[in-house]
Design a protein around this motif. Structure first.
Motif, PDB file in Angstrom:
ATOM      1  N   GLU A 117      46.289  37.988  26.662  1.00 19.32           N
ATOM      2  CA  GLU A 117      47.451  37.492  27.093  1.00 19.32           C
ATOM      3  C   GLU A 117      47.216  36.051  27.395  1.00 19.32           C
ATOM      4  OE1 GLU A 117      50.420  40.138  27.536  1.00 19.32           O
ATOM      5  OE2 GLU A 117      50.776  40.659  26.161  1.00 19.32           O
ATOM      6  N   GLU A 118      47.888  35.149  27.288  1.00 15.85           N
ATOM      7  CA  GLU A 118      47.819  34.278  28.507  1.00 15.85           C
ATOM      8  C   GLU A 118      48.093  34.252  29.858  1.00 15.85           C
ATOM      9  OE1 GLU A 118      49.356  32.269  24.704  1.00 15.85           O
ATOM     10  OE2 GLU A 118      49.469  34.546  25.743  1.00 15.85           O
ATOM     11  N   LYS A 119      49.356  35.400  30.266  1.00  8.70           N
ATOM     12  CA  LYS A 119      49.118  35.977  32.075  1.00  8.70           C
ATOM     13  C   LYS A 119      47.722  36.957  32.591  1.00  8.70           C
ATOM     14  CE  LYS A 119      53.151  38.822  34.560  1.00  8.70           C
ATOM     15  NZ  LYS A 119      53.958  39.606  34.208  1.00  8.70           N
ATOM     16  N   THR A 120      47.430  37.773  31.205  1.00  5.47           N
ATOM     17  CA  THR A 120      46.392  38.280  31.468  1.00  5.47           C
ATOM     18  C   THR A 120      45.259  37.688  32.013  1.00  5.47           C
ATOM     19  OG1 THR A 120      47.381  40.294  30.367  1.00  5.47           O
ATOM     20  CG2 THR A 120      44.655  40.011  30.854  1.00  5.47           C
ATOM     21  N   VAL A 121      44.784  36.482  31.405  1.00  3.29           N
ATOM     22  CA  VAL A 121      43.643  35.366  32.008  1.00  3.29           C
ATOM     23  C   VAL A 121      44.484  34.940  33.060  1.00  3.29           C
ATOM     24  CG1 VAL A 121      42.565  33.305  31.380  1.00  3.29           C
ATOM     25  CG2 VAL A 121      42.716  35.716  29.481  1.00  3.29           C
ATOM     26  N   TRP A 122      45.561  34.284  33.368  1.00  4.17           N
ATOM     27  CA  TRP A 122      45.469  33.803  34.718  1.00  4.17           C
ATOM     28  C   TRP A 122      45.074  34.496  35.680  1.00  4.17           C
ATOM     29  CZ3 TRP A 122      50.011  34.234  37.807  1.00  4.17           C
ATOM     30  CH2 TRP A 122      50.171  33.381  38.803  1.00  4.17           C
ATOM     31  N   GLU A 123      45.684  36.118  35.684  1.00  2.00           N
ATOM     32  CA  GLU A 123      46.070  37.211  36.808  1.00  2.00           C
ATOM     33  C   GLU A 123      44.213  36.927  37.320  1.00  2.00           C
ATOM     34  OE1 GLU A 123      48.331  39.852  35.685  1.00  2.00           O
ATOM     35  OE2 GLU A 123      50.663  38.881  36.422  1.00  2.00           O
ATOM     36  N   ILE A 124      43.738  37.422  36.180  1.00  2.00           N
ATOM     37  CA  ILE A 124      42.428  37.882  36.134  1.00  2.00           C
ATOM     38  C   ILE A 124      41.522  36.691  37.212  1.00  2.00           C
ATOM     39  CG2 ILE A 124      40.204  37.821  35.571  1.00  2.00           C
ATOM     40  CD1 ILE A 124      41.136  39.475  33.267  1.00  2.00           C
ATOM     41  N   TYR A 125      41.810  35.575  36.613  1.00  2.00           N
ATOM     42  CA  TYR A 125      41.770  34.246  37.529  1.00  2.00           C
ATOM     43  C   TYR A 125      41.633  33.863  38.696  1.00  2.00           C
ATOM     44  CZ  TYR A 125      40.562  29.617  39.123  1.00  2.00           C
ATOM     45  OH  TYR A 125      39.969  28.992  40.433  1.00  2.00           O
ATOM     46  N   ASN A 126      43.452  34.438  39.132  1.00  2.00           N
ATOM     47  CA  ASN A 126      43.507  34.491  40.658  1.00  2.00           C
ATOM     48  C   ASN A 126      43.070  35.747  41.086  1.00  2.00           C
ATOM     49  OD1 ASN A 126      45.937  32.482  41.216  1.00  2.00           O
ATOM     50  ND2 ASN A 126      45.989  32.856  38.806  1.00  2.00           N
ATOM     51  N   THR A 127      42.531  36.764  41.009  1.00  2.00           N
ATOM     52  CA  THR A 127      41.729  37.376  41.091  1.00  2.00           C
ATOM     53  C   THR A 127      40.251  36.801  42.762  1.00  2.00           C
ATOM     54  OG1 THR A 127      40.250  38.357  39.963  1.00  2.00           O
ATOM     55  CG2 THR A 127      42.044  39.398  40.593  1.00  2.00           C
ATOM     56  N   VAL A 128      40.217  35.245  42.343  1.00  2.00           N
ATOM     57  CA  VAL A 128      39.105  34.891  42.710  1.00  2.00           C
ATOM     58  C   VAL A 128      39.822  34.935  44.635  1.00  2.00           C
ATOM     59  CG1 VAL A 128      39.972  32.133  43.206  1.00  2.00           C
ATOM     60  CG2 VAL A 128      37.781  33.092  43.291  1.00  2.00           C
ATOM     61  N   ARG A 129      41.260  34.425  44.664  1.00  2.00           N
ATOM     62  CA  ARG A 129      41.704  34.697  46.021  1.00  2.00           C
ATOM     63  C   ARG A 129      41.432  36.127  46.811  1.00  2.00           C
ATOM     64  NH1 ARG A 129      42.497  30.683  43.786  1.00  2.00           N
ATOM     65  NH2 ARG A 129      44.840  29.527  42.677  1.00  2.00           N
ATOM     66  N   GLU A 130      40.122  36.909  46.714  1.00  2.00           N
ATOM     67  CA  GLU A 130      40.222  37.846  47.087  1.00  2.00           C
ATOM     68  C   GLU A 130      39.214  37.785  47.952  1.00  2.00           C
ATOM     69  OE1 GLU A 130      41.270  40.592  48.484  1.00  2.00           O
ATOM     70  OE2 GLU A 130      43.072  40.884  47.168  1.00  2.00           O
ATOM     71  N   VAL A 131      37.707  36.991  47.074  1.00  2.00           N
ATOM     72  CA  VAL A 131      36.781  36.629  47.369  1.00  2.00           C
ATOM     73  C   VAL A 131      36.716  35.232  48.534  1.00  2.00           C
ATOM     74  CG1 VAL A 131      35.482  34.691  46.360  1.00  2.00           C
ATOM     75  CG2 VAL A 131      33.949  36.060  47.331  1.00  2.00           C
TER      76      VAL A 131
END
Length: 415
Positions: free
Chosen positions: A283-297
């Motif tokens: 789902e679009e929301k899932t992909v967007w949330e996965i990309y936003n994990t880049v904030r962790e690094v």
């Protein structure tokens, strides 16, 4: 010397910590985020093979650099780290990272989704990930040239954790094997417009200073000198100078007048960006949330550089410098373990805030002279404040490490 000895066992330590943190905190291990940063040296750093000059992320182009690559999971725990030469290109490090991560323990699990920023997401690297069977989520290095018609794709509305609205839709990009998610972010649009407005004001202020110099007695008036000032101003504000038309009126090599006019608007579609991925079935929301994990690094690098003082480096030898950086990475693992447990209890402080709060609790030492000539020392912990108590409770610790300690020592053994 201790940090050097620890650094000798870097591979073994990282392998153990990968496994231990996963077991201890029951972590999902499906997403790995990869990025690089650099840190600078104080001093000339003459005898070195790894430290080099390059663009510094701290604006320290006058200092030699070392690069640090990190792979972290979605919870911020370090899965892998490597110290590279200061002038290495980010895109050249991915293959080595994948080779190092394919250890015995990683052959037993499914291959993770790799999350990257644009600097690593070259066509060559994305092709490598597809060949190796990895999925990925990233921002493309360059935007697709195709103009997107408004009606293409079914639009989905999302909200981030701060309540800002986003609109996302899948789009097709000709000639690409993977998929593209088109994102319109309300918060990003506001931010980009605000930045452009600020830079435009500063650019116009620079033009006004040039104009005042032309009008002032003894100011810069010669055509070539005025063009030099304009060139420096354009170099300083590369994103906004193209929006302006600047005209000079001169006579016999002397500028008499300068005028300017804003003739273009900024970005036609502020707040928009693409996410490139091999996960079109999600789902679009899932992909967007996965990309936003880049904030962790990004958070990991911020803690390393500010709270754990990985910068600047004062060591002269390469091995000592690398050991210093890796010591900070080990310290970060401890910091992230504490923060992860606190987040689970709804306490989302950054590390500097946690340190400030905990510093309010003190150990008080009282000394009393005894008739025997020795000194009695009484040590007590102060009463914790409410915020301190909450942190102790969240970590399942006692609110005082000890109540009272008593010792009697000769004066020369004063602790």
């Amino acid at each position: 010397e201790v940090s050097k000895r620890l650094y000798k066992y870097k591979a073994e330590l990282e392998s153990y910590l990968r496994q231990r943190t996963r077991e201890l905190f029951s972590l999902e291990d499906q997403i790995w985020i990869y990025d690089l940063t650099n840190t600078y040296f104080e001093g000339e750093k003459r005898d070195t093979e790894k430290a080099h000059y390059r663009r510094s992320k701290e604006k320290r182009s006058d200092a030699k650099l070392l690069s640090l690559a990190l792979v972290v999971d979605r919870y911020g725990f370090v899965k892998y780290s490597k110290i590279y030469e200061g002038n290495i290109r980010e895109s050249k490090t991915l293959q080595k990272t994948l080779e190092d991560l394919r250890g015995k323990e990683n052959n037993k699990v499914n291959k993770q989704v790799i999350v990257m920023d644009a600097g690593i997401a070259t066509e060559e690297n994305l092709a490598l990930l597809r060949r190796e069977g990895y999925d990925y989520v990233c921002v493309p290095l360059s935007k697709p040239r195709k103009e997107l018609p408004e009606g293409e794709g079914e639009e989905v509305e999302l909200s981030d954790n701060k309540g800002h609205h986003l609109r996302v839709r899948w789009v097709e990009v000709e000639g690409k094997e993977d998929s593209f998610l088109y994102v319109q972010s309300e918060m990003k649009e506001e931010k980009e417009k605000s930045i452009e407005e600020l830079l435009s004001k500063r650019y116009e202020a620079g033009l006004q200073a040039i104009k005042e110099g032309i009008a002032k007695k003894g100011g810069v008036k010669r055509v070539e000198k005025v063009y030099e000032r304009l060139g420096r101003l354009k170099e300083k504000y590369p994103s906004v100078h193209r929006l302006y038309e600047v005209k000079l009126k001169s006579d016999k090599g002397i500028v008499q007048e300068i005028s300017w006019q804003k003739v273009k608007e900024g970005s036609k579609k502020p707040g928009t960006y693409f996410i490139r991925t091999t996960l079109p079935e999600q789902e679009e929301k899932t992909v967007w949330e996965i990309y936003n994990t880049v904030r962790e690094v990004e958070t990991s690098f911020r803690i390393l550089k500010t709270d754990l003082q990985v910068r600047p480096i004062y060591r002269e030898q390469d091995k000592a410098s690398e050991a210093h950086i890796y010591g900070s990475v080990l310290a970060y693992t401890l910091v992230n373990s504490i923060r992860h447990q606190l987040k689970g209890q709804g306490i989302n402080y950054d590390w500097s805030t946690i340190v400030r709060i905990m510093n309010s609790q003190k150990m008080v030492t009282t000394s009393l002279p005894a008739k025997s000539g020795k000194t009695i020392y009484l040590k007590k912990c102060s009463e914790p404040e409410e915020e301190v108590r909450k942190i102790y409770q969240a970590l399942n610790y006692r609110d005082r490490p000890f109540w009272q300690k008593k010792s009697m020592l000769p004066e020369k053994e004063n602790p």
